[in-house]
Write a protein that holds these residues in place. Structure first.
Motif, PDB file in Angstrom:
ATOM      1  N   ASN B 175      79.847  58.880  77.179  1.00  0.00           N
ATOM      2  CA  ASN B 175      80.280  57.713  76.415  1.00  0.00           C
ATOM      3  C   ASN B 175      81.467  57.063  77.104  1.00  0.00           C
ATOM      4  OD1 ASN B 175      80.875  55.779  74.581  1.00  0.00           O
ATOM      5  ND2 ASN B 175      81.272  57.162  72.863  1.00  0.00           N
ATOM      6  N   ASP B 179      86.858  57.413  72.344  1.00  0.00           N
ATOM      7  CA  ASP B 179      88.303  57.695  72.298  1.00  0.00           C
ATOM      8  C   ASP B 179      88.479  59.197  72.398  1.00  0.00           C
ATOM      9  OD1 ASP B 179      89.323  55.140  72.077  1.00  0.00           O
ATOM     10  OD2 ASP B 179      88.871  55.057  69.936  1.00  0.00           O
ATOM     11  N   PHE B 183      90.000  60.505  78.240  1.00  0.00           N
ATOM     12  CA  PHE B 183      89.257  61.763  78.144  1.00  0.00           C
ATOM     13  C   PHE B 183      87.769  61.562  78.448  1.00  0.00           C
ATOM     14  CE2 PHE B 183      87.803  65.802  76.461  1.00  0.00           C
ATOM     15  CZ  PHE B 183      88.875  66.629  76.736  1.00  0.00           C
ATOM     16  N   ARG B 187      85.660  64.291  80.338  1.00  0.00           N
ATOM     17  CA  ARG B 187      84.481  64.913  79.742  1.00  0.00           C
ATOM     18  C   ARG B 187      83.276  64.835  80.683  1.00  0.00           C
ATOM     19  NH1 ARG B 187      82.891  67.226  75.085  1.00  0.00           N
ATOM     20  NH2 ARG B 187      81.145  66.318  73.971  1.00  0.00           N
ATOM     21  N   GLY B 250      82.921  53.813  68.742  1.00  0.00           N
ATOM     22  CA  GLY B 250      83.110  53.771  70.186  1.00  0.00           C
ATOM     23  C   GLY B 250      82.248  52.736  70.894  1.00  0.00           C
TER      24      GLY B 250
END
Lengths: 146, 318, 223
Positions: B175, B179, B183, B187, B250
């Motif tokens: 993604n 949020d 990160f 990730r 998101g």
């Protein structure tokens, strides 16, 4: 005319209690069945004190405190407003008309108002008693309990 | 390229390894035991993409199992990417299903956390989350490369029996808009290190933010170690655009796209036009290895989109 | 502390109504702090039961009594035992532990729960409690800036947020903080964000309730 209802009035020492005193001094008439319990502040009126009054036979409970902004203990009267609100919910659960408890704001100088509130509240409770007597099996607050 | 260097030998893997621009799409299994729907949807997607994701109880609504639907799609000539979420099964069930899926011919698996069941049609159910998607990726990698289960036992019937491990091309989701923003790249890196071979991104509308994300990805050199397929979902209406903007966590839909949808005479056509433009734009972003077209319950439109974006015909890579 | 909430009155009253004499047993520990089953709340419920039984013509006598802790044998003193014996049933205002402990202690009495036990939590402000621990048996909060992803992430994710984290909120409910946003922010404050790059391995849930009911023995203090 049905008999006088039992009314307990939890009155704040700094306002409503003084108002009640003043009402007497001013020879204002108010129902003798209104029994006054003096509290240092309506913030002392815990939920179970009110419920207990009903358990012990009160037909109505009046909590009378200072006007918003005038509490001797800053916001005891506002807490009392919230607690009376919660007490109404608990009464509904137990099948009792929440109108039987009421919070009022009465300043120390308002002797006549105290007398008037006492008369009005007594009359309201008398009517509720009457309605209940006519339809004893119907829980007044039915449908609101869920 | 010799087949022996491939991890799974799936068409998706071969296309990506050969350096060709990949196209994947999505097929939602039916909310019943109906096979015809799968056949119809498969017919729309055949020859249009290299592999097709088969969702796993998408949005926590019960549907035909992704493995069963994947096998049915395979019979129709599609290559499935089986999605597995961590929401519904623990490590025993998932590993068992991976063995079964592989035995049935499935070669691509996409690992997801899974939408919370609160949004689905069984909000009172218990969720599992025995592991998260990154741990699931690693479990699959260890099954494939080390030929062991999560517990460390070897994948063989007995001590003397041969090792028969599932050779799976491992995918995950990324993604770029989630949020906390920094990160998102972390990730992706974790997914890569855990063993993911490819990722498909959340659908992209905000091209500027995606470009920023890709820059961060390239700064870390991640695009050289994992295939990134950029997600595209054609907008069907102004309402859908606004819904995506306002209600999907998101996901940002920039104002100029909302404006275009608002002023379009035919919003559906405009949405497809936007999608085609996006695909062409995404194709030119360094590090983007393919496109993942998520046409939700609109499998019919995928062929047209791929055609207009110049993604057809699909290559055959041996 | 263990945080609980009172059950709907109708449910409690329905159970109480099966008996003529019930003991309402409050607990003076966790549920007193979270204002669900302490002496005060016991009093309120007792009054409600008395009013409701009078109002609805149910023959019910309610006795109230609160002990320091319902999860410790020593607080079930003679007075408590006598009150229990004199009653037809007990309605425990303790947490799920208290209800069971009480039930174990008085095998000839039915013990009803008056509360729904919710979680291990903290007081955010007066009247607001929130979950902080899932009792998983292997604390790892140090790796996450002192914020537990097992208890506070809706999906117990150990390797970062899911796609549903937006503006610091969890996808399941905008009132719920995203644990991973909090973890990230706190680790940033601590200058330890790079530690979040570490891949957390599969969690050993055998120390959690998944390993079966748990018992802790501290041998040096046993009698």
């Amino acid at each position: 005319m049905s008999e006088d209802p039992n009314i307990i009035a939890f009155c704040c020492h700094y306002c409503a209690f003084t108002a009640a005193d003043l009402a007497g001094t001013m020879r204002q008439q108010y129902p003798v069945n209104v029994r006054i319990v003096r509290l240092p502040c309506t913030g002392r009126a815990e939920i179970n004190m009110v419920l207990q009054a009903f358990v012990d036979g009160a037909d109505g409970v009046l909590v009378a405190g200072c006007e918003p902004g005038s509490c001797h203990f800053i916001q005891g009267n506002l807490r009392a407003v919230k607690r009376v609100g919660q007490t109404k919910k608990l009464l509904i659960e137990a099948g009792i008309d929440p109108e039987r408890v009421e919070m009022r704001h009465i300043a120390a100088s308002q002797g006549p108002l105290f007398a008037q509130v006492s008369r009005e509240f007594t009359e309201k409770i008398r009517q509720l008693n009457e309605e209940k007597r006519m339809a004893p099996t119907v829980a007044v607050a039915q449908g609101e309990t869920t | 390229m010799s087949v022996t260097t491939l991890k799974s030998g799936s068409m998706l893997e071969r296309v990506l390894v050969s350096g060709k621009f990949a196209v994947t799409s999505e097929l939602g299994p039916p909310k019943s035991a109906d096979v015809e729907t799968i056949k119809e949807k498969a017919a729309c997607l055949k020859g249009v993409c290299d592999a097709v994701n088969i969702t796993d109880n998408q949005t926590a609504i019960v549907r035909m199992s992704s493995i069963a639907a994947g096998v049915l799609a395979m019979r129709e000539g599609l290559e499935p990417v089986i999605q597995i979420t961590c929401r519904d099964r623990n490590r025993l069930a998932i590993q068992a299903d991976v063995l079964g899926a592989y035995a049935l011919g499935i070669r691509n698996i996409l690992c997801l956390s899974g939408d919370h069941q609160r949004f689905g049609n069984h909000p009172t159910s218990k969720n599992v989350f025995d592991m998260d998607s990154i741990q699931l990726v690693n479990v699959l990698k260890r099954m494939r490369d080390d030929k062991v289960f999560a517990c460390g036992d070897e994948i063989r019937n007995s001590k003397k029996a041969p090792l028969v491990a599932p050779e799976i091309f491992i995918g995950a989701a990324a993604n770029p808009f989630g949020d906390p923003f920094p990160f998102c790249v972390t990730r992706l890196g974790k997914k890569m290190r855990a063993g993911a071979d490819f990722v498909q991104t959340q659908c992209i509308y905000d091209m500027d933010r995606f470009r920023r994300w890709m820059e961060m990805v390239r700064d870390r050199g991640l695009h050289e170690q994992i295939y990134i397929l950029a997600g595209v979902t054609p907008l069907k209406s102004l309402r859908m655009a606004e819904h995506m903007r306002d209600n999907v966590a998101g996901l940002s839909v920039p104002d100029h796209l909302i404006e275009r949808m608002k002023s379009a005479a035919d919003p559906k056509e405009e949405g497809e036009k936007i999608a085609v433009e996006q695909m062409q734009e995404l194709r030119d972003i360094p590090g983007v290895a393919g496109i993942h077209i998520m046409a939700i319950e609109a499998e019919k439109s995928v062929a047209g989109l791929a055609e207009k974006a110049g993604l057809l015909p699909r290559p055959i890579v041996d | 502390m263990i945080v609980a909430e009172r059950k709907p009155f109708d449910e409690i009253f329905a159970n109480a109504g099966k008996h003529h004499k019930v003991l309402l047993l409050g607990c003076g520990t966790c549920v007193t702090v979270c204002m669900a089953g302490g002496q005060k709340e016991t009093g309120v419920l007792a009054s409600q039961l008395r009013l409701a039984s009078r109002e609805k013509g149910v023959d019910l006598e309610v006795t109230e009594h609160t002990i320091t802790r319902q999860c410790d044998a020593e607080f079930f003193d003679d007075t408590t035992s006598r009150l229990v014996e004199e009653s037809d049933a007990v309605i425990s205002m303790g947490c799920g532990v208290g209800v069971q402990f009480c039930s174990d202690r008085y095998p000839n009495k039915t013990v009803y729960p008056a509360l729904n036990t919710e979680f291990f939590g903290a007081t955010l402000e007066q009247g607001v409690w929130t979950e902080r621990c899932a009792g998983c048996g292997q604390c790892i909060v140090d790796k996450f800036g002192g914020i537990c992803p097992v208890a506070r992430c809706s999906k117990s994710l150990l390797n970062g947020p899911c796609g549903g984290s937006a503006d610091g909120r969890c996808e399941i409910n905008p009132d719920v903080d995203c644990a991973w946003q909090k973890i990230y922010d706190h680790m940033e404050t601590l200058g330890r964000v790079d530690e979040l790059e570490e891949i957390q391995p599969l969690k050993d849930w055998s120390h959690n309730r998944d390993g079966g009911p748990r018992t802790v023995r501290k041998e040096d203090v046993r009698l």
